[in-house]
Design an enzyme around this catalytic site. Structure first.
Site, short mmCIF file in Angstrom:
data_model
loop_
_atom_site.label_atom_id
_atom_site.label_comp_id
_atom_site.label_asym_id
_atom_site.label_seq_id
_atom_site.Cartn_x
_atom_site.Cartn_y
_atom_site.Cartn_z
N PHE A 133 1.09 -1.11 -0.45
CA PHE A 133 0.22 -0.30 -0.23
C PHE A 133 0.93 1.03 0.04
O PHE A 133 -0.21 2.27 0.46
CB PHE A 133 -1.37 0.24 1.05
CG PHE A 133 -1.35 -1.18 1.39
CD1 PHE A 133 -1.89 -1.68 0.31
CD2 PHE A 133 -1.13 -2.08 2.32
CE1 PHE A 133 -3.60 -2.84 1.07
CE2 PHE A 133 -2.22 -3.35 2.54
CZ PHE A 133 -3.43 -3.69 1.76
N ILE A 362 2.22 -7.64 -5.25
CA ILE A 362 1.77 -7.05 -2.79
C ILE A 362 0.45 -7.32 -3.24
O ILE A 362 -0.09 -6.70 -1.84
CB ILE A 362 2.05 -5.48 -3.02
CG1 ILE A 362 1.52 -5.16 -4.18
CG2 ILE A 362 3.68 -5.40 -2.96
CD1 ILE A 362 1.06 -3.36 -4.06
N ALA A 406 0.51 -4.08 -13.23
CA ALA A 406 -0.25 -4.34 -14.49
C ALA A 406 0.44 -4.16 -15.77
O ALA A 406 1.19 -4.61 -16.41
CB ALA A 406 -1.04 -4.58 -14.73
N LEU A 501 -6.41 -7.49 -18.05
CA LEU A 501 -6.20 -9.05 -17.50
C LEU A 501 -7.61 -10.05 -17.57
O LEU A 501 -7.25 -11.07 -17.70
CB LEU A 501 -4.73 -8.99 -17.49
CG LEU A 501 -4.15 -7.77 -18.22
CD1 LEU A 501 -3.06 -7.76 -17.13
CD2 LEU A 501 -3.77 -8.56 -20.08
N LYS A 572 -4.17 0.50 -18.04
CA LYS A 572 -4.95 1.35 -17.48
C LYS A 572 -4.33 1.39 -15.67
O LYS A 572 -3.65 1.60 -15.18
CB LYS A 572 -5.61 2.42 -17.20
CG LYS A 572 -5.40 3.09 -18.78
CD LYS A 572 -6.87 3.57 -19.21
CE LYS A 572 -6.93 4.54 -20.24
NZ LYS A 572 -7.92 5.29 -20.03
N GLY A 573 -4.92 0.00 -15.12
CA GLY A 573 -4.22 0.20 -13.79
C GLY A 573 -4.97 0.34 -13.18
O GLY A 573 -6.26 0.91 -12.92
N GLY A 575 -5.23 -0.48 -9.17
CA GLY A 575 -4.53 -0.47 -8.22
C GLY A 575 -5.30 0.65 -7.06
O GLY A 575 -5.71 0.46 -5.87
N GLU A 576 -5.05 1.65 -7.71
CA GLU A 576 -5.16 2.85 -6.76
C GLU A 576 -6.72 3.44 -7.20
O GLU A 576 -7.02 4.08 -6.19
CB GLU A 576 -3.80 3.91 -6.59
CG GLU A 576 -2.99 2.69 -6.12
CD GLU A 576 -1.88 3.91 -6.22
OE1 GLU A 576 -0.88 4.29 -5.35
OE2 GLU A 576 -0.90 4.31 -7.33
MO1 MOS Z 1 1.36 2.86 -4.05
S1 MOS Z 1 0.83 3.90 -2.59
O1 MOS Z 1 2.64 3.93 -5.43
O2 MOS Z 1 2.29 1.49 -3.21
#
Ligand code: MOS
Length: 609
Positions: A133, A362, A406, A501, A572-573, A575-576
């Site tokens: 994170f 992660i 990714a 994906l 494009k991702g 995660g955030e």
């Molecule tokens: Mo993220 S805050 O770049 O692990």
């Protein structure tokens, strides 16, 4: 630090250490230190602290409706389940670290520089990471101590810092006070947007998260100002935490959009659609793709947004006031130079592949997406692919951070697999038919072993475009009028993040981000004691993260979003991006339920009563 044969002995011995120090009055009070705020030379990732487009005074003067409000988001800690942990092993002049690290190459470079070692003598291994994170992007202090102790004792040393220690011995998210001023014409066109952030850093090190950046690119505003100011406190240096900048910044921006829509008596989604920009308003660059409006429409349909009452306090279930809220989400779609190696082995007609790269997982599913991408592009069953990552001796990658994992990993896997097939074709004496499999090619070339490696780079034409993931959150919140308790009954998140994906791993990322957002909105807050400069919230008993019973249903919808520019796979991702806007969607739902606008997170019962 105390080293002993067992962890328990070391913990006990550490408690016997007598510490003597001169007490001084700490800088630990946010409000008292705000007057010390200054313009920093740079903010996170080398960004400029200030951004100005147009003329703010003129923009506000042209407005029929204006809003000037302050939002606050508290300090937070990452609270990964796995602590910051290192095992250091010296063998003559070579050092191996088993380290909980999001970026093995970062840790290698840092430790080599710090101890004056050649980089090739340092190896960092992180096969699995129990949550990062952003808190494990930089090498942790425990890695330095473990290295020193192992060198002195000439045997392996393990350190796992406790959760209590992680509150001060690892990074955290800073508190942000954000002043927003917005103006709009009465038909709902934004005329000005000012987003000024004040935050704190360590006394000896600068870190400022980019709280204002979303305000530069989200809406079609002719006049935009964002600033970041910072003052020192006597804490450890803050660091990135999931969606650094955009997570707190979007709480302010997306709450303010809701407030202004309410003033205009407009539906908040219609207000956003009305201010949808054709190009990036901050840079003027075209979008490589932007599917925010489809995400809002698809999400609204799935949620039943048309059932929302514009007036607050209009819906009730017994003691509970029921409200609907929405917010938009966005984060930059990044990608970095990434290397990968493939080793093909053939036994008769059966080919197996090993993909090796210094990537990390992660908890995001890196192993899975690397394997499936290799299987697709080599034309092999996934059972014939082995993935080896989490080792700095392997081809270098940027690691997992910034939601670029990714895109970076999968594109490099495609590049190396494509390379392998092209090179094998060249090794065959007669031109192979287009349909030739990797087994055909290796057989024809009389090869039982073949290895190749590439470094893949982001496409150059990206520079001419603005590339972001987008999303729309819809939330139903229930608020107990007598107790001030908020329950997040349902969240629908529609994500437009380019090619997905793997729907399972990607959905899991979105769900995790929504849960983070719910924690941010309702419970999470690290409290710094202004008398002693120490955190009082040091365990999960004091620092409340959501548990199963805090979370209602979360529906994740992936919206078609084809992007031909961002990278060859159009990734494009995710995660955030989905943590951005989520806290605002909840706060907006709470407003719709109760008529109360909470501008300081978390939304605890004391603020609602
Ligand atoms: Mo993220 S805050 O770049 O692990």
């Amino acid at each position: 630090m105390v080293v002993a044969e067992t962890y328990e002995q070391a913990r006990h011995a550490a408690r016997l250490v007598q510490v003597r120090y001169d007490a001084e009055k700490p800088l630990a009070d946010f409000d008292a230190n705000v007057p010390n705020a200054r313009k920093p030379p740079k903010i996170n990732s080398g960004r400029e602290p200030d951004f100005l487009k147009g003329n703010i005074d003129q923009g506000l003067k042209a407005a029929d409706v204006t809003l000037a409000v302050t939002y606050e988001t508290p300090m937070e800690h990452h609270h990964a389940l796995e602590p910051h942990t290192t095992i250091a092993v010296w063998a003559t002049d070579r050092l191996t670290l088993y380290d909980s690290s999001q970026m093995v190459d970062n840790s290698k470079t840092a430790i080599a520089a710090l101890f004056g070692l050649p980089k090739e003598n340092v190896r960092v291994i992180a096969r699995y990471i129990g949550g990062g994170f952003g808190g494990k992007l930089k090498m942790g202090g425990q890695a330095i101590l473990a290295t020193m102790a192992s060198r002195q004792l000439n045997r392996p040393v393990k350190i796992a810092i406790t959760r209590q220690m992680a509150q001060t011995n690892a990074g955290f998210r800073q508190m942000n006070r954000q002043h927003l001023r917005l103006g709009a014409t009465k038909d709902g066109a934004l005329t000005a947007l000012v987003h000024e952030t004040v935050t704190h850093t360590a006394a000896d090190q600068l870190f400022v998260e980019q709280a204002g950046v979303m305000s530069q690119m989200m809406y079609n505003v002719p006049n935009i100002l964002t600033t970041h100011r910072v003052f020192p406190l006597h804490t450890q240096v803050p660091c990135p935490a999931r969606a650094p900048g955009e997570a707190p910044g979007s709480f302010a921006l997306e709450s303010a959009m809701d407030e202004l829509a309410h003033q205009l008596s407009m539906d908040p989604m219609a207000f956003r659609i009305h201010n949808e920009p054709a190009t990036n308003p901050g840079t003027g660059k075209p979008w490589s793709s932007r599917s925010l409006v489809p995400a809002m429409r698809i999400g609204a349909e799935a949620f039943g947004w048309n059932q929302r009452r514009q007036q607050p306090r209009a819906s009730r279930q017994g003691n509970w006031l029921v409200g609907y809220g929405m917010a938009a989400a966005s984060r930059a779609a990044l990608m970095r130079d990434t290397s990968a190696r493939v080793t093909l082995t053939r036994e008769n007609r059966t080919v197996s592949a090993v993909i090796e790269m210094g990537a990390t997982d992660i908890g995001t599913g890196s192993y899975t997406i690397i394997a499936q991408t290799a299987a697709d592009h080599l034309g092999l069953p996934i059972s014939r692919i082995r993935v080896t990552i989490g080792d700095s001796d392997l081809p270098a990658t940027p690691g997992s951070g910034g939601s670029w994992g990714a895109a970076s990993y999968a594109n490099a896997v495609v590049a190396v697999c494509t390379n392998a097939l092209t090179e094998l074709r060249q090794k065959v004496s007669r031109p192979a038919p287009a349909s030739a499999t990797v087994a055909d090619l290796m057989t024809a070339a009389r090869l039982t072993l073949y290895q190749t490696q590439v470094t893949d780079k982001p496409p150059a034409e990206r520079e001419n475009y603005a590339s972001y993931s987008f999303g729309a959150h819809f939330c139903e919140a229930w608020v107990d009028e007598q107790l001030g308790i908020v329950q997040v009954k349902r969240v629908v998140t529609a994500a437009a993040a380019g090619r997905i994906l793997n729907p399972k791993t990607a959905s899991s990322q979105v769900i995790g981000a929504v849960v983070w957002g719910a924690g941010m909105a309702l419970t999470e807050e690290s409290l710094l004691d202004p008398r002693y400069g120490n955190f009082t919230t040091r365990t999960l008993t004091d620092y409340h993260v959501p548990v199963q019973l805090d979370i209602g249903t979360i529906d994740v919808i992936f919206v078609p979003d084809e992007d031909k520019v961002v990278n060859r796979l159009g990734i494009k991702g995710v995660g955030e991006m989905p943590i951005t806007g989520l806290a605002a969607a909840i706060a907006n739902a709470v407003f719709n339920a109760t008529g109360k606008r909470i501008r300081r997170l978390p939304i605890t019962p004391d603020k609602l009563l």
